[in-house]
Design an enzyme around this catalytic site. Structure first.
Site, PDB file in Angstrom:
ATOM      1  N   CYS A  42      -2.759  -4.007   8.802  1.00 49.94           N
ATOM      2  CA  CYS A  42      -2.943  -2.611   9.197  1.00 49.94           C
ATOM      3  C   CYS A  42      -2.266  -1.737   8.153  1.00 49.94           C
ATOM      4  O   CYS A  42      -1.136  -2.006   7.750  1.00 49.94           O
ATOM      5  CB  CYS A  42      -2.333  -2.367  10.576  1.00 49.94           C
ATOM      6  SG  CYS A  42      -2.440  -0.652  11.157  1.00 49.94           S
TER       7      CYS A  42
ATOM      8  N   CYS B 132       3.358  -5.128  16.134  1.00 44.87           N
ATOM      9  CA  CYS B 132       2.726  -4.688  14.882  1.00 44.87           C
ATOM     10  C   CYS B 132       1.392  -5.399  14.676  1.00 44.87           C
ATOM     11  O   CYS B 132       1.288  -6.624  14.814  1.00 44.87           O
ATOM     12  CB  CYS B 132       3.674  -4.975  13.727  1.00 44.87           C
ATOM     13  SG  CYS B 132       2.999  -4.555  12.105  1.00 44.87           S
TER      14      CYS B 132
ATOM     15  N   CYS C 260       1.172   4.972  14.366  1.00 41.65           N
ATOM     16  CA  CYS C 260       1.116   3.523  14.603  1.00 41.65           C
ATOM     17  C   CYS C 260       0.313   3.217  15.862  1.00 41.65           C
ATOM     18  O   CYS C 260       0.668   3.667  16.958  1.00 41.65           O
ATOM     19  CB  CYS C 260       2.535   2.958  14.738  1.00 41.65           C
ATOM     20  SG  CYS C 260       2.558   1.178  15.064  1.00 41.65           S
TER      21      CYS C 260
ATOM     22  N   CYS D 256       1.024   8.480   5.471  1.00 43.29           N
ATOM     23  CA  CYS D 256       2.292   8.874   4.859  1.00 43.29           C
ATOM     24  C   CYS D 256       2.026   9.892   3.756  1.00 43.29           C
ATOM     25  O   CYS D 256       1.260   9.613   2.826  1.00 43.29           O
ATOM     26  CB  CYS D 256       3.016   7.654   4.284  1.00 43.29           C
ATOM     27  SG  CYS D 256       4.512   8.066   3.345  1.00 43.29           S
TER      28      CYS D 256
ATOM     29  N   ASP E  20       8.013 -12.731  -2.058  1.00 46.56           N
ATOM     30  CA  ASP E  20       7.762 -12.855  -0.623  1.00 46.56           C
ATOM     31  C   ASP E  20       7.619 -14.319  -0.216  1.00 46.56           C
ATOM     32  O   ASP E  20       6.807 -14.665   0.629  1.00 46.56           O
ATOM     33  CB  ASP E  20       6.486 -12.073  -0.258  1.00 46.56           C
ATOM     34  CG  ASP E  20       6.295 -11.927   1.238  1.00 46.56           C
ATOM     35  OD1 ASP E  20       7.295 -11.959   1.975  1.00 46.56           O
ATOM     36  OD2 ASP E  20       5.134 -11.785   1.683  1.00 46.56           O
TER      37      ASP E  20
ATOM     38  N   CYS F 221       9.900  14.124   8.599  1.00 48.80           N
ATOM     39  CA  CYS F 221       8.563  13.555   8.800  1.00 48.80           C
ATOM     40  C   CYS F 221       8.624  12.264   9.596  1.00 48.80           C
ATOM     41  O   CYS F 221       9.477  11.411   9.368  1.00 48.80           O
ATOM     42  CB  CYS F 221       7.913  13.287   7.448  1.00 48.80           C
ATOM     43  SG  CYS F 221       6.287  12.508   7.560  1.00 48.80           S
TER      44      CYS F 221
ATOM     45  N   CYS G 167       0.277   3.201   8.888  1.00 50.80           N
ATOM     46  CA  CYS G 167       1.540   3.885   8.601  1.00 50.80           C
ATOM     47  C   CYS G 167       1.599   4.335   7.148  1.00 50.80           C
ATOM     48  O   CYS G 167       2.281   5.316   6.819  1.00 50.80           O
ATOM     49  CB  CYS G 167       2.739   3.002   8.963  1.00 50.80           C
ATOM     50  SG  CYS G 167       2.870   1.462   8.037  1.00 50.80           S
TER      51      CYS G 167
ATOM     52  N   CYS H 229       4.383   8.180  10.181  1.00 54.19           N
ATOM     53  CA  CYS H 229       4.168   6.743  10.369  1.00 54.19           C
ATOM     54  C   CYS H 229       4.437   6.326  11.813  1.00 54.19           C
ATOM     55  O   CYS H 229       3.725   5.479  12.369  1.00 54.19           O
ATOM     56  CB  CYS H 229       5.043   5.947   9.399  1.00 54.19           C
ATOM     57  SG  CYS H 229       6.818   6.275   9.514  1.00 54.19           S
TER      58      CYS H 229
ATOM     59  N   CYS I  37      12.361  11.085   3.244  1.00 49.46           N
ATOM     60  CA  CYS I  37      11.450  11.188   4.393  1.00 49.46           C
ATOM     61  C   CYS I  37      11.680  12.493   5.169  1.00 49.46           C
ATOM     62  O   CYS I  37      10.764  13.010   5.798  1.00 49.46           O
ATOM     63  CB  CYS I  37      11.628  10.001   5.327  1.00 49.46           C
ATOM     64  SG  CYS I  37      10.891   8.466   4.738  1.00 49.46           S
TER      65      CYS I  37
END
Length: 361
Positions: free
Chosen positions: A249, A222, A206, A256, A142, A199, A252, A202, A196
């Site tokens: 946060c 966000c 949010c 899940c 990252d 569904c 989400c 998320c 997924c």
């Protein structure tokens, strides 16, 4: 360097074994053709969804073309490392924060993951070099223009969920990703399908409706962006939606269904420090800058600086007025920061105090 197919196949298996020794939950390998992801990245940037994160657009095609970023690259060794603190009931615990408690994203409560993953990826690279001699590589965590989710998805570590994070059937999404770009033509792993289905938990949960469509996140809304990446004032209309989330946060991920399979970290670097899983905001607001820097030594939180730390906590304390209107301890803590030298801090402190006054009246 020219290695036979059998040697490369054996090396690939060895890399995955070494990865476990280095603390990674899983290692997989992919080629670096991300041409399928370029259009989506450009559309996201064109929509302005990256907000003030200019670095997302600054490197042109290097983000989606790893071989331009590191010439000679033909493969990516993609790694995931679990970060969940050791607790079987973590999801229940996360839903029980009181309004005056600071909610800090789970990944940020321990040691800075950049340092942990980079060190362990380097260990893995060193093991490869010890086995075959010098080779071309570069380690990433990252920390550079790399589409790590797209690469991890291609390597088969999981699939991109509707919240845009990587999901694994075995581990949910509570893990970090890291990569080693290499010049070794290792055999590649197969990607996995998307699971997924219908569904959209998320999307529904949010708090700021930042997931504007499946797989599309408007970072400008966000909470993680607002509390970590945004340098200036948090938009007034979004402040009440942030609640007491003062750094990142997890909502989400928290809701899940796949995270019922989330796995605990095998390294102790991510265990909670300084009580950040249940810290009261009034106490955090009173930290001096020197205290903040000392307490956040080695933490990812340190990079936002004391000013934005106070900004975020002020918003959280302002939102506490919904259930704790006019609380003397909160009002006193906020009032003690009214003369702070930062315009940014004063603005958010004043806003927070107004919430308490308005709630009383």
């Amino acid at each position: 360097m020219s290695l036979s197919e059998q040697v490369l196949a054996d090396l690939s298996a060895q890399i995955k074994s070494w990865g476990k020794e280095c603390g990674f939950a899983e290692i997989r390998i992919a080629d670096v053709d991300l041409s399928h992801a370029e259009a989506g990245l450009q559309a996201w940037l064109d929509a302005g969804y990256h907000g003030d994160m200019a670095y997302m657009a600054a490197h042109g095609t290097k983000r989606s073309r790893p071989a331009e970023l590191v010439p000679g690259t033909v493969r990516v060794i993609s790694a995931r490392m679990n970060y969940l603190p050791s607790s079987e009931s973590w999801r229940e615990a996360e839903k029980q924060h009181t309004p005056d408690t600071a909610v800090i994203s789970l990944y940020a409560r321990g040691r800075d993951y950049h340092k942990v993953l980079r060190s362990r990826l380097q260990q893995l690279a060193d093991k490869i070099a010890a086995q075959i001699g010098e080779f071309g590589y570069r380690v990433f965590t990252d920390s550079a223009p790399v589409m790590e989710v797209a690469l991890a998805e291609k390597a088969g570590l999981g699939w991109r969920g509707k919240h845009s994070l990587l999901l694994s059937r075995e581990a949910g999404s509570m893990f970090f990703l890291g990569e080693i770009l290499v010049d070794l033509p290792l055999p590649v792993d197969e990607p996995v399908g998307n699971h997924c289905g219908q569904c959209q938990s998320c999307i529904d949960v949010c708090p700021t409706k930042a997931i504007v469509a499946p797989f599309q996140v408007d970072a400008r809304r966000c909470v993680s962006y607002l509390t970590i990446e945004l340098h200036g004032s948090i938009p007034v209309e979004l402040r009440p939606l942030i609640g007491n989330r003062v750094y990142g946060c997890d909502d989400c991920q928290l809701f899940c269904p796949w995270n019922k399979f989330a796995q605990s970290a095998v390294v102790d670097d991510f265990e909670v420090r300084h009580g950040l899983d249940h810290a009261r905001m009034v106490h955090l607001l009173l930290w001096s800058e020197a205290q903040f820097l000392r307490m956040m030594e080695g933490s990812p939180i340190r990079r936002i600086g004391h000013e934005r730390w106070l900004r975020n906590i002020a918003v959280g304390l302002g939102n506490a007025a919904v259930t704790m209107r006019g609380d003397p301890e909160i009002v006193a803590a906020l009032s003690s920061r009214l003369e702070h030298p930062s315009d940014l801090v004063r603005e958010h402190i004043q806003w927070a105090l107004v919430q308490h006054v308005s709630a009383i009246n």
